[in-house]
Structures are given as C-alpha cells and as structure tokens.
Write a protein that holds these residues in place. Sequence first.
Motif, PDB file in Angstrom:
ATOM      1  N   LYS A  57      57.727  47.729  52.013  1.00  0.00           N
ATOM      2  CA  LYS A  57      57.457  47.574  53.405  1.00  0.00           C
ATOM      3  C   LYS A  57      58.126  48.540  54.547  1.00  0.00           C
ATOM      4  O   LYS A  57      57.528  48.896  55.505  1.00  0.00           O
ATOM      5  N   ARG A  88      56.079  50.697  57.383  1.00  0.00           N
ATOM      6  CA  ARG A  88      56.190  49.844  58.361  1.00  0.00           C
ATOM      7  C   ARG A  88      55.391  50.048  59.615  1.00  0.00           C
ATOM      8  O   ARG A  88      54.826  49.077  60.235  1.00  0.00           O
ATOM      9  N   ILE A 110      51.781  48.806  58.730  1.00  0.00           N
ATOM     10  CA  ILE A 110      51.924  47.224  58.753  1.00  0.00           C
ATOM     11  C   ILE A 110      51.837  46.677  60.035  1.00  0.00           C
ATOM     12  O   ILE A 110      51.198  45.984  60.501  1.00  0.00           O
ATOM     13  N   LEU A 116      52.216  47.819  49.208  1.00  0.00           N
ATOM     14  CA  LEU A 116      52.825  47.244  50.615  1.00  0.00           C
ATOM     15  C   LEU A 116      53.844  46.372  50.615  1.00  0.00           C
ATOM     16  O   LEU A 116      54.819  46.644  51.838  1.00  0.00           O
ATOM     17  N   LEU A 117      53.686  45.233  49.954  1.00  0.00           N
ATOM     18  CA  LEU A 117      54.834  44.216  49.983  1.00  0.00           C
ATOM     19  C   LEU A 117      56.221  44.731  49.554  1.00  0.00           C
ATOM     20  O   LEU A 117      57.269  44.611  49.927  1.00  0.00           O
TER      21      LEU A 117
END
Length: 160
Positions: free
Chosen positions: A82, A86, A89, A78-79
């Motif tokens: 991103k 998107r 998140i 996820l990091l």
Amino acid sequence: MFMSQSGAQILLQSLEKKTKLLDDMIRQNGVQEELLKEEDLDMDAFDEAINQQGFYIEELDKLDQGFETVYDRVREELLRDKARYRMEIIRMKELIQQITDKIVTLNAGNMRNKMLAENQFNRKRVAIGTGASQNKAARNYYNNMNRLNYVSPQFYDNKK
C-alpha cells in the motif's frame, strides 16, 4: 508477482474514462429530458438519444469488465504494498467517489425521464383516443346525414 506501475496506471485510466463516460451519459440524459418536455415529442430525435444512451451503457460495461480483470490481477500487490501505491490508491478512491456521485445523479435523471416519458406517452394515448372518438363522431354524423337524404321505399297505391 510484482506489479508494475502500469497496472495501477491502467486502473486509474479506466476509472478516469468511466468518469468521462458518465459525464457524457448525464449530458445525454439532459437531451432526453428536454425532448420529453416538448409538447410534440420528436420520436426520431428521442430514438437517437435512446440509441446513444445504449452505446454509452455498452462502453460502460466494457470498462467495468476491463477494470475487474486488471484489478483481479493486481489486487494482491496493491494490498500488500500500500505504501508504494499510496498516491494511486488515493486517486482511485477519489475517482470512485466521483463515479458514485455521478451514478446517483444519473439514476435521478433516469427516474425523472421515466416519469416524463410516461406522461408524454399518456398524453399521446389520450390524443389517440380523442382522435378515435372524434373520428367516430364524424363517422356517426356522416352516417346520420346520409340517412336524412335517404328516402325509404314508399308504398304506392296501385289502385286505379
């Protein structure tokens, strides 16, 4: 490790379930509040409300543990990517904000209910004390009345 969309979707589903569960807990808090505001507390209904709240708390713990487990597995992806995740998140951030707001509401309701419960139990304690003192007064009255009807032994003059 390449995270599939399902990892992000699982996190979203977990957060959505948590928001619904918190809504249920807030409603249950309202039920407890109404019960505690009644002059004569229905202890069976209050016990049921407390048990239901306990069930919700257990479910909440399970959701939190599951979320943490999945997040630990997919956090790096996820990091790192991103842009790809998107939308997920953004939705997670929205859900986390909703969850935070609901927890604040829930905590405020819990504090109100705690105060109502303390007041309710204090009233019961006073009522029990009043009942005990009324019983004592009734017992004293009964004993005093019995003494009025009691004729103590008299000295008889046996001289003839």
